[in-house]
Write a protein that holds these residues in place. Structure first.
Motif, PDB file in Angstrom:
ATOM      1  N   HIS A 235      18.181   2.454  64.805  1.00 42.12           N
ATOM      2  CA  HIS A 235      19.750   2.132  64.910  1.00 42.12           C
ATOM      3  C   HIS A 235      19.907   0.655  64.638  1.00 42.12           C
ATOM      4  CE1 HIS A 235      23.443   1.459  68.080  1.00 42.12           C
ATOM      5  NE2 HIS A 235      23.542   1.555  66.604  1.00 42.12           N
ATOM      6  N   ILE A 236      20.824   0.404  63.698  1.00 46.16           N
ATOM      7  CA  ILE A 236      21.049  -0.963  62.986  1.00 46.16           C
ATOM      8  C   ILE A 236      22.633  -1.452  63.425  1.00 46.16           C
ATOM      9  CG2 ILE A 236      21.086  -2.445  61.167  1.00 46.16           C
ATOM     10  CD1 ILE A 236      19.037  -0.345  60.067  1.00 46.16           C
TER      11      ILE A 236
ATOM     12  N   ALA B  79      28.365   4.361  69.199  1.00 43.54           N
ATOM     13  CA  ALA B  79      27.311   3.563  69.056  1.00 43.54           C
ATOM     14  C   ALA B  79      26.391   3.523  70.444  1.00 43.54           C
ATOM     15  CB  ALA B  79      27.993   2.044  68.767  1.00 43.54           C
ATOM     16  N   GLY B  80      25.233   3.811  70.375  1.00 41.82           N
ATOM     17  CA  GLY B  80      24.122   3.580  71.298  1.00 41.82           C
ATOM     18  C   GLY B  80      23.837   2.293  71.455  1.00 41.82           C
ATOM     19  N   PRO B  81      22.946   2.142  72.623  1.00 42.27           N
ATOM     20  CA  PRO B  81      22.328   0.865  73.027  1.00 42.27           C
ATOM     21  C   PRO B  81      21.612   0.282  72.292  1.00 42.27           C
ATOM     22  CG  PRO B  81      21.370   2.624  74.327  1.00 42.27           C
ATOM     23  CD  PRO B  81      22.566   3.339  73.550  1.00 42.27           C
ATOM     24  N   VAL B  82      21.527  -1.041  72.041  1.00 41.19           N
ATOM     25  CA  VAL B  82      20.559  -1.909  71.209  1.00 41.19           C
ATOM     26  C   VAL B  82      19.735  -2.868  71.905  1.00 41.19           C
ATOM     27  CG1 VAL B  82      21.953  -1.542  68.972  1.00 41.19           C
ATOM     28  CG2 VAL B  82      22.438  -3.394  70.505  1.00 41.19           C
ATOM     29  N   GLN B  83      18.800  -3.344  71.374  1.00 38.82           N
ATOM     30  CA  GLN B  83      18.086  -4.240  72.181  1.00 38.82           C
ATOM     31  C   GLN B  83      18.779  -5.772  72.156  1.00 38.82           C
ATOM     32  OE1 GLN B  83      14.323  -4.562  70.120  1.00 38.82           O
ATOM     33  NE2 GLN B  83      13.384  -2.997  71.325  1.00 38.82           N
ATOM     34  N   LEU B  84      18.460  -6.540  73.325  1.00 40.05           N
ATOM     35  CA  LEU B  84      19.157  -7.740  73.323  1.00 40.05           C
ATOM     36  C   LEU B  84      18.685  -8.973  72.525  1.00 40.05           C
ATOM     37  CD1 LEU B  84      19.077  -7.952  77.376  1.00 40.05           C
ATOM     38  CD2 LEU B  84      21.058  -7.366  75.806  1.00 40.05           C
TER      39      LEU B  84
ATOM     40  N   VAL C 299      29.722 -15.192  55.862  1.00 39.96           N
ATOM     41  CA  VAL C 299      29.339 -15.814  57.360  1.00 39.96           C
ATOM     42  C   VAL C 299      28.256 -15.308  57.475  1.00 39.96           C
ATOM     43  CG1 VAL C 299      31.782 -16.191  57.709  1.00 39.96           C
ATOM     44  CG2 VAL C 299      30.782 -14.190  58.582  1.00 39.96           C
ATOM     45  N   PRO C 300      27.493 -16.233  58.432  1.00 40.75           N
ATOM     46  CA  PRO C 300      26.085 -15.646  59.005  1.00 40.75           C
ATOM     47  C   PRO C 300      26.349 -14.452  59.962  1.00 40.75           C
ATOM     48  CG  PRO C 300      26.433 -17.974  59.238  1.00 40.75           C
ATOM     49  CD  PRO C 300      27.696 -17.563  58.715  1.00 40.75           C
ATOM     50  N   VAL C 301      25.437 -13.562  60.069  1.00 41.26           N
ATOM     51  CA  VAL C 301      25.509 -12.432  61.015  1.00 41.26           C
ATOM     52  C   VAL C 301      24.294 -12.189  61.809  1.00 41.26           C
ATOM     53  CG1 VAL C 301      26.979 -11.312  59.257  1.00 41.26           C
ATOM     54  CG2 VAL C 301      24.507 -10.971  59.096  1.00 41.26           C
ATOM     55  N   GLU C 302      24.228 -11.436  62.720  1.00 46.04           N
ATOM     56  CA  GLU C 302      23.302 -11.255  63.684  1.00 46.04           C
ATOM     57  C   GLU C 302      23.109  -9.658  63.658  1.00 46.04           C
ATOM     58  OE1 GLU C 302      23.963 -12.416  67.591  1.00 46.04           O
ATOM     59  OE2 GLU C 302      23.480 -14.522  67.143  1.00 46.04           O
ATOM     60  N   ILE C 303      21.681  -9.334  63.494  1.00 45.36           N
ATOM     61  CA  ILE C 303      21.444  -7.979  63.355  1.00 45.36           C
ATOM     62  C   ILE C 303      20.427  -7.465  64.548  1.00 45.36           C
ATOM     63  CG2 ILE C 303      20.132  -6.273  61.785  1.00 45.36           C
ATOM     64  CD1 ILE C 303      20.221  -8.319  59.696  1.00 45.36           C
ATOM     65  N   TYR C 304      21.074  -6.365  65.094  1.00 49.75           N
ATOM     66  CA  TYR C 304      20.397  -5.837  66.248  1.00 49.75           C
ATOM     67  C   TYR C 304      19.634  -4.481  66.041  1.00 49.75           C
ATOM     68  CZ  TYR C 304      22.990  -9.177  69.023  1.00 49.75           C
ATOM     69  OH  TYR C 304      23.801 -10.333  69.708  1.00 49.75           O
TER      70      TYR C 304
ATOM     71  N   ASP D 223      27.674  -0.387  62.032  1.00 48.81           N
ATOM     72  CA  ASP D 223      26.745   0.049  62.968  1.00 48.81           C
ATOM     73  C   ASP D 223      26.314   1.537  62.535  1.00 48.81           C
ATOM     74  OD1 ASP D 223      25.969   2.164  65.381  1.00 48.81           O
ATOM     75  OD2 ASP D 223      26.412  -0.040  66.249  1.00 48.81           O
ATOM     76  N   SER D 224      24.994   1.842  62.348  1.00 48.72           N
ATOM     77  CA  SER D 224      24.565   3.088  61.822  1.00 48.72           C
ATOM     78  C   SER D 224      24.916   4.282  62.706  1.00 48.72           C
ATOM     79  CB  SER D 224      23.020   2.826  61.633  1.00 48.72           C
ATOM     80  OG  SER D 224      22.457   2.933  62.857  1.00 48.72           O
TER      81      SER D 224
END
Length: 590
Positions: free
Chosen positions: A79-80, A102-107, A275-280, A93-94
């Motif tokens: 899940h991305i 959308a399901g949970p993701v890691q912190l 812009v920069p992004v964060e990937i979970y 969100d995949s």
């Protein structure tokens, strides 16, 4: 132990068991999924981040990132989720792409800066200058410029002119100048591909993340777009000058010249790129319950068995008294007022419910008996006078009795008495049904007492009874004046009726700790305790002969107590045989 406590303990046991099993299942599943996600992330993380970063470099924006995210999620099974650096906007969100919530993701997130890298040759040249500067001891670097740590900072040289062809090879020269050339080249390439996409069927993406960023076809196509892009970059001298100034700062940090140029180039590229992004990363939503294992299955089975046994016990414990109550209520509705429910003398809530039902049935039975007695009393009260009237009328009709004014006056008085009885019954019925109308208002209880005494003074005088009023000051209450006057009139009439000639009736009005009160005290015959307990019953008379001769209906005190109670007051009585009786009315203060 009460029934409520037993149910509470049982529910608590079931709840604790269920919570424990749920916690075990949750921890087990979460641990396994976390381990699987960590393994998959470690295996594919670098490739996913690099692919998303390359997309941002080549596009200069994040439109279309869904395609990359969907493809990488399908390939890796992860899940991305891609969000902006401030975490306020979800770019992709995949799970959403697959039509799911959308399901949970890691912190823990991975940062992706979509900035191209500075040419390694430029970085190498800057590193050589930094090394030479570190080895030079005369206060100057290898290029002959003053070092920052040996004197005041010097100004940067003038900003160089950009080459005519921004899409060609970067010309040789100072690393700082080459850095500015590559930055201008990246921006010009982005502007050109967007211009080409607007002109024809060209993709709005760069062909490469390395200089010159365009392939042969892109370099040769659309010369007008190339010229427009180059002019646009050259004309934005404010943008070029701001980054040339930062490059000049790097010249003054010569021992870290290469690192400074690399950082400055990345920051400048980000100002024109995405812009920069964060990937979970998270687990896919297809975890099977069968993976929970045998212990989890036993835990679920134990919870089900405990819940089933507890529910069966509660159902058996509750259903029996409920069935008894249902049957008894049906019999009560059918008219069997003597039906009762056995409750075994227990002290739990079901026993209390059964006891309450029995109390209700007993109250209904008593009410029914009172109603029957009332009907019998009414019939009795009306039978005798009506029989008398009938006898006189038949005697007059047969000529047995001679008509006279006195006889007609007596018959008329008897008729009025029956009318008063019927009027009192109507008032009592309205009062007990809560339909008797009241108009509460502030009024002076002392004034009401004086008015009532005035109205009864002639009757008292004829009976040889002295009326005395003790009301030294106004006492304001909130009540219906007319209804309250009706109560006072009834109490005075009864007091005069039961007081012999030469006696005295005293009315007192005042206040005490409990509020406003009015008392009517006579020196009449008084009553026994048994008679006091029945004084407010319908049609009850302490001395029937007195009330019959004076026109009493036997309902006045019953009506008086109801009127006072409806106005949030109380009517009490105290009596001593041979000494007299005192009625006390209490009403809320105004």
């Amino acid at each position: 132990m009460s029934f409520r406590l037993r149910i509470f303990v049982l529910v608590l046991v079931v709840a604790v068991t269920a919570i424990g099993a749920t916690a075990y299942l949750t921890i087990s599943l979460t641990s396994r999924e976390a381990a699987r996600v960590d393994q998959a992330r470690d295996e594919h993380e670098a490739a996913i981040v690099d692919e998303i970063r390359r997309f941002g470099i080549r596009n200069g924006r994040w439109e279309g990132i869904d395609t990359v995210v969907g493809a990488m999620s399908g390939r890796t099974g992860l899940h991305i989720r891609v969000v902006t650096e401030d975490r306020k906007v979800v770019l992709s969100d995949s799970d959403n792409l697959d039509g799911r919530a959308a399901g949970p993701v890691q912190l823990l997130a991975r940062q992706a800066d979509p900035a191209p890298a500075l040419d390694p040759l430029i970085v190498s040249a800057a590193g050589q200058l930094a090394t030479a500067a570190a080895l030079t001891g005369d206060g100057r670097d290898a290029a002959g410029r003053p070092r920052r740590d040996r004197g005041a900072p010097v100004a940067s040289p003038a900003m160089p002119s950009l080459p005519d062809d921004l899409f060609g090879p970067i010309p040789p020269g100072d690393p700082g100048t080459q850095t500015l050339y590559q930055l201008a080249q990246y921006r010009a390439a982005l502007v050109k591909v967007r211009c080409m996409a607007e002109q024809g069927p060209w993709p709005p993406t760069l062909a490469s993340v390395e200089p010159p960023y365009l392939d042969v076809k892109q370099l040769a196509a659309e010369p007008a777009c190339a010229a427009s892009a180059a002019n646009r970059v050259r004309d934005d001298r404010g943008w070029l000058l701001s980054w040339w100034t930062d490059i000049g700062v790097c010249r003054l940090s010569m021992p870290a010249y290469d690192d400074c140029l690399t950082t400055t180039f990345a920051q400048a590229a980000l100002s024109t790129s995405a812009v920069p992004v964060e990937i979970y990363f998270g687990a896919p939503p297809d975890t099977a319950v069968t993976e929970l294992g045998r212990p989890a299955g036993f835990a679920v089975l134990g919870v089900v068995v405990a819940a089933a046994l507890g529910t069966a016990w509660i159902a058996r414990r509750v259903s029996r008294p409920v069935r008894l109550l249902t049957g008894a209520s049906l019999q009560l509705a059918a008219g069997r007022l003597d039906v009762r429910v056995p409750y075994g003398g227990g002290e739990d809530e079901l026993a209390a419910l059964s006891n309450s039902f029995n109390s209700m049935a007993e109250a209904l039975q008593r009410s029914e008996e009172r109603q029957r007695r009332l009907i019998a009393d009414v019939a009795h009260e009306l039978r005798t006078p009506l029989s008398n009237l009938r006898g006189y009328l038949e005697g007059l009709a047969d000529g047995v009795i001679e008509p006279s004014p006195e006889l007609f006056a007596s018959l008329h008085e008897e008729t009025l008495l029956q009318r008063r009885i019927l009027d009192d019954l109507q008032v009592l019925a309205l009062a007990e049904a809560g339909e008797l109308e009241y108009a509460p208002a502030p009024c002076d209880l002392a004034e009401l007492a004086a008015t009532a005494v005035t109205a009864h003074r002639a009757v008292a005088g004829n009976a040889g009874v002295e009326l005395v009023v003790d009301a030294p000051e106004p006492v304001e209450v909130r009540a219906d004046p007319d209804r309250t006057r009706q109560v006072l009139g009834n109490l005075l009439s009864n007091a005069i009726r039961y007081t012999d000639a030469g006696g005295r009736v005293e009315i007192r009005v005042g206040r005490d700790a409990a509020g406003a009160f009015l008392s009517v005290r006579d020196t009449g015959v008084g009553m026994t305790p048994e008679e006091v307990s029945r004084v407010f019953d319908r049609f009850w008379r302490a001395d029937p002969a007195r009330q019959r001769t004076t026109g009493g209906s036997g309902l006045g005190l019953t009506i008086a107590r109801r009127i006072v109670a409806d106005q949030d007051g109380s009517l009490a009585v105290e009596s001593t045989p041979g000494l007299g009786t005192t009625f006390t009315v209490r009403l809320p203060a105004g």
